[in-house]
Design an enzyme around this catalytic site. Structure first.
Site: not given
Lengths: 828, 256
Positions: A435, A340, A291, A338
């Protein structure tokens, strides 16, 4: 006795060894009374420390790795009774053991098994029998809750319940757990009934208002406890399902790694770990969803051989990002990580079995494991000793949810089926916790979700308390929004237990105001002498004690391995002030408020005290502290006729102060010394030295920048020496160039030198990507014991205040120095 | 009672070193360990700390029709080694010609030895193809093909496997350097080609091996923590497992 106090005091305040030029009595006096040394920090009072050690040996004080327990020792000497000296608690423990020996020896495990098989008896399955049993239980319950008893009978009843619970606690199995739940409900409802009917006869005015506020908070806590019991009564513990033998039948999977502004150093390992996931190469595709539209990231994607998708705008943040990619890809399944979260190689092979087995399963979730400490663990120094906050949710709550088919999506480390996702219009965009909302919509459509309690990925926890708070505010706001916009209690498509589980998840985030009420409730009496509970202290205690103890025993039994007692209070206290307003706001105006991203990958560069974030705690500490002082005055002078009431309020206030002390301890940010957190694991590695020798040894810890190895006796390495480290991934051995950074005895630190992308990918395969990388993290936690949580909290609370004192003194000195010499003023 | 022949189509792959090391390991683990040298190089005894190449041995006694069993030497840790002995080239050629006519000569002679059932026997062979190599293969339960991870080994692999087609063939990579890209590529290619016939424990290259040889010590004593020792232990156990899974005795038709 005085020497003992002095010893403990000095050890607690961690009077550390000092460099030679600062060894003087004045200095250690200073250290002892004015300015204790920071823990694990540099020099102070080596001489004094030696003297204390000598004293300690003479007094046979047991060796402790951690100081700072002197306060707890004064109150709970049982914790350290191993010295062999008879302590009061040791004697009490022996008396209890003798009492237990009078009770016939019961084989608890066999009893548990017998109970399980008895519950499966055929005659119990008949419908008529079930209805009869249910009616009988309902009647007995009603009797137990509402029958008024005089104080003697209530005392006996309370003690009987507690003793029964303590005894039942020993038996293993599910039936005793359910029995304990029933007893806890009995005690709590009895207390609730008494509270509602007997104690709310208040004076009109402030007493009534505050009394009803407290009652409201208690009703909230009771409701959450009830829902929690229902939710976690039966964790499903789903095993992984094997995949079909025919690899040709395995479906295509897209792996999404959405990112916004995280640095490439965080993103790179995640993508490389995703590349290492075992799945047929023609059936998996990795997409980096950027993004931020960054060129560096695009280039990296090209080098790594993964796809890159960017969109023109940033509408709806992560949800919009995912939906945009959803329209441009074709895989039958979508795995989301995600930026990480490093996946292990077996992620897809472990999770996809269930997706293939059950076509109605729309989502399977795996735990979020953190290999770096969260702010609580780092600042309170409990990493790997005490389970962290997420441990309860991913260890127990989601498993309990799974039993009722209400596991919800957590945003990462999950696999979703494309069809149902498209059916609900993609990932939900109406709230900031997209979510959970997505999972709710899937459930409404009748799809199923699953939870696999096997850690298949690990990531970074929030770096600082400020980030942690902002992340939780976002979750709280999102959950409040969902509660308003798409309330699970109304609307079609959900089963009753699904409604309750979702409601519990959402109502949990409204703890802000009730927690604040609990933190300030005793002050109504201590300041203003308002009796917001109309009862004598003794009767109140008789009803309150079972209500406190029995749910405590039950929750310790159900979740002892995942959360120690009283830690929930700490977590709530830290966040209570901050989430009160956003949740209330979101409840009344759900569409307002923007999405704020949780920043990943930052670093706490210096140890400092976060004054701004701990202001609410100071306020509460001040209020409670003054209340404590007033309370002591009331106890001895002003209100000695109702000493019981004063005493109870005082105890409550002291408990609040301890919790607040722990919260303040969390605000003391400790410096992170390494950019990439090291993981403690023992892996076999081979050191290939420059002169041709090899050495087989084991790692103590590893990270993507280096390793700590135990080389055993007889090998000494020079710092700066270049060598190769060979590690295995499956059958293949890879060698990585490294440089020795230090050697302390048998422990050597090495740092990798200039790893290119291919080597980094291989390194991840050898370390983070191993299928068993996280399989044993549970084993390092000690399980909960009845008073262990209390001991931990007391320690941390007192230590928090000591930290605060040190930080205050330090800040005052800095300010004084700046005032005296303005040219020394440093920019903050 | 496994008898293992160490063979290799290339020279300098480390057959003698491995034979000595494996026999030592077997002896030190409490069972019986014997290393027999069929290589006219006559260097095996030096691995056990002998002062020089022994004059008497298997070949020197056998070619004269003498009893050769007593020519064995014992190392200080109990490992037994039967050296080749000194033999002049004409006598050697003569003897080999006679051996062509008796392909099972070595096997028959080994049967006359009193060897305990759990003990190990390792036969060091000269560079294949050779008459003595063929004798050793026929006398063994399994043959261990010793290779280096280089292009020559890949090139010779097929012919070497053909030579071992009627016995249990196991392969091990010696002097392995994981830091070398070529070597790790060759190793991966060998795994793909050979599957579980290749030892999962490549024996690492380690300066400790030549150092131990120079100091007349066993590698295990000289460098206890070297990876090489771990590899050798693993190799021995792996060979044992492989032999156990094959039910047929050594003269059976065990195919690759």
């Amino acid at each position: 006795m005085f020497y003992r106090l002095l010893t403990f005091g000095a050890r607690a305040l961690e009077v550390e060894p000092a460099p030679p030029q600062r060894r003087s009595p004045r200095h250690w006096l200073w250290r002892l009374f004015i300015r204790p040394a920071p823990p694990q920090a540099g020099p102070a009072g080596r001489l004094f420390d030696l003297f204390l050690d000598w004293l300690a040996r003479k007094l046979e004080v047991p060796e402790e790795e951690r100081r700072g327990y002197w306060g707890m020792r004064l109150f709970l000497p049982a914790a350290f009774g191993e010295a062999g000296r008879p302590t009061l608690s040791a004697m009490l423990a022996r008396a209890w053991e003798r009492l237990q020996m009078l009770v016939p020896q019961i084989d608890h495990i066999a009893l548990g098994e017998w109970l399980e098989s008895a519950a499966d008896a055929r005659w119990l399955q008949a419908r008529a029998v079930k209805v009869l049993v249910l009616l009988a239980c309902a009647v007995l319950f009603w009797l137990g809750v509402t029958t008024p008893l005089n104080w003697g009978s209530q005392l006996v009843f309370g003690f009987a319940l507690i003793l029964a619970a303590i005894q039942i606690r020993n038996t293993s199995g599910m039936v005793p757990t359910l029995t304990l739940i029933a007893l806890a409900l009995l005690a709590s409802c009895r207390y609730g009934w008494w509270r509602l009917t007997q104690s709310m006869d208040l004076e009109p005015g402030w007493e009534t208002i505050l009394g009803y506020v407290l009652l409201g908070a208690e009703i909230y806590a009771w409701l959450i406890m009830l829902l929690g019991f229902a939710q976690c009564a039966w964790p499903l513990r789903r095993p992984p399902m094997p995949l079909p033998e025919d690899v040709g039948a395995w479906p295509t999977v897209d792996i999404y790694v959405p990112t916004y502004n995280e640095p490439l150093s965080v993103l790179r390992p995640t993508v490389l770990a995703a590349k290492g996931i075992d799945w047929p190469a023609d059936k998996v595709r990795i997409y980096l969803l950027d993004d931020g539209r960054r060129d560096g990231v695009r280039q990296f994607a090209q080098e790594a051989g993964v796809e890159y998708i960017a969109r023109a705008d940033n509408a709806h943040a992560k949800a919009g990002n995912l939906n945009h990619a959803l329209n441009r890809t074709r895989g039958e399944f979508i795995a989301i990580f995600d930026c990480d979260h490093l996946a292990v190689r077996s992620f897809l092979q472990t999770t996809m079995g269930w997706m293939l087995r059950d076509p109605r399963c729309a989502m399977i979730q795996t735990p979020h494991h953190f290999f770096s400490p969260d702010p609580f663990e780092r600042n309170l120094d409990t990493f790997r000793r005490i389970p962290n906050e997420g441990s309860l949710f991913y260890g127990l709550v989601q498993d309990g949810n799974d039993f009722w088919n209400s596991t919800f999506f957590c945003g990462s480390c999950a696999v979703l089926r494309r069809g149902p996702l498209l059916e609900i219009g993609g990932v939900a965009v109406e709230t900031v916790t997209e979510d959970a909302h997505t999972a709710l919509k899937l459930h409404r459509r009748g799809y199923k979700t699953a939870y696999l309690n096997i850690t298949q990925a690990a990531g970074l926890a929030t770096e600082s308390l400020a980030q942690h708070v902002s992340q939780r505010i976002r979750w709280a706001r999102g959950m409040a929004q969902i509660f308003r916009l798409d309330n699970p209690l109304i609307g079609r498509g959900l089963s009753w237990m699904q409604r309750l589980c979702y409601s519990n998840a959402m109502l949990h985030f409204f703890y802000g105001i009730p927690r604040l009420v609990f933190l300030t409730a005793p002050l109504a009496y201590l300041y203003f002498q308002l009796h917001i509970i109309r009862s004598s202290a003794a009767i109140f205690a008789l009803y309150l004690l079972p209500h406190l103890v029995l749910p405590h025993i039950t929750t310790a039994r159900m979740q002892g391995a995942y959360r120690h007692s009283f830690w929930a209070e700490v977590y709530e206290t830290v966040l209570a002030w901050y989430i009160s307003l956003p949740t209330t706001f979101a409840f009344f105006r759900p569409s307002a408020g923007k999405f704020n991203v949780t920043v990943k990958g930052g670093l706490v560069t210096r140890t400092h005290f976060d004054w701004s974030i701990s202001r609410p705690y100071f306020g509460l500490v001040l209020l409670n502290g003054i209340g404590l002082v007033i309370g002591i005055m009331r106890l001895f002078f002003w209100n000695s006729f109702e000493a019981g009431t004063v005493a109870m309020n005082l105890v409550w206030t002291m408990f609040n102060l301890l919790i607040l002390g722990a919260a303040i301890g969390v605000a003391h940010e400790r410096r992170q010394t390494r950019a990439f957190q090291r993981v403690t694991t023992h892996l076999p590695v081979v050191l290939l030295m420059g002169d041709g020798h090899t050495q087989r040894c084991f790692t103590e810890n590893y990270s993507l920048t280096g390793l700590g190895v135990n080389v055993g006796e007889g090998l000494s390495l020079e710092p700066g020496e270049l060598l190769h480290v060979a590690m295995e991934s499956g059958d293949v051995e890879y060698a990585f160039p490294a440089r020795v950074t230090s050697q302390r005895g048998v422990f050597v630190g090495v740092q990798f030198v200039d790893l290119d992308q291919a080597q980094l990918e291989r390194l991840i395969q050898c370390t983070f990507g191993r299928a068993d990388a996280w399989s044993r993290w549970h084993e390092q936690y000690a399980s909960d014991l009845p008073l262990r949580g209390l001991q931990e909290i007391i320690t941390l609370g007192l230590r928090g205040y000591v930290d605060l004192a040190q930080s205050t003194v330090r800040a005052v000195r800095v300010r004084l120095a700046q005032w005296r010499r303005p040219e020394l003023a440093q920019p903050h | 009672m496994p008898t293992i022949a160490l063979v290799s189509p290339c020279g300098g792959t480390g057959r003698s070193t491995l034979a000595a090391a494996l026999a030592t390991l077997a002896a030190r683990s409490g069972v019986w360990g014997l290393a027999i040298e069929c290589d006219p190089q006559n260097l095996l005894a030096l691995h056990f700390g002998a002062d020089g190449a022994p004059a008497h041995g298997l070949a020197s006694r056998a070619s004269r029709g003498q009893v050769w069993n007593t020519a064995a030497l014992a190392a200080s840790d109990g490992t037994l080694v039967l050296p080749f002995g000194v033999m002049e080239p004409p006598a050697l050629v003569d003897w080999e010609r006679r051996l062509v006519a008796e392909p099972d000569w070595l096997a028959a002679r080994l049967d006359t030895l009193a060897r305990p059932p759990e003990g190990w026997t390792f036969i060091d062979t000269p560079r294949a193809p050779s008459v003595l190599t063929r004798q050793a293969i026929r006398a063994s339960d399994a043959s261990l093909l010793v290779l280096r991870a280089d292009g020559a080994s890949m090139g010779m692999l097929d012919s070497a496997l053909a030579m071992l087609s009627d016995t249990l063939a196991l392969v091990v990579v010696n002097a392995y350097e994981p830091g070398r890209v070529l070597q790790s590529d060759v190793l991966s290619a060998l795994y793909e080609r050979l599957g579980d016939k290749l030892s999962p424990y490549p024996v690492h290259r380690d300066e400790a091996i030549p150092e131990a040889f120079a100091r007349r010590m066993s590698p295990e004593d000289h460098a206890t923590h070297a990876q090489v020792n771990h590899d050798l232990h693993g190799l021995l156990r792996w060979i044992q497992r492989q032999c156990r899974t094959m039910k047929e005795p050594r003269s059976g038709t065990n195919v690759l």
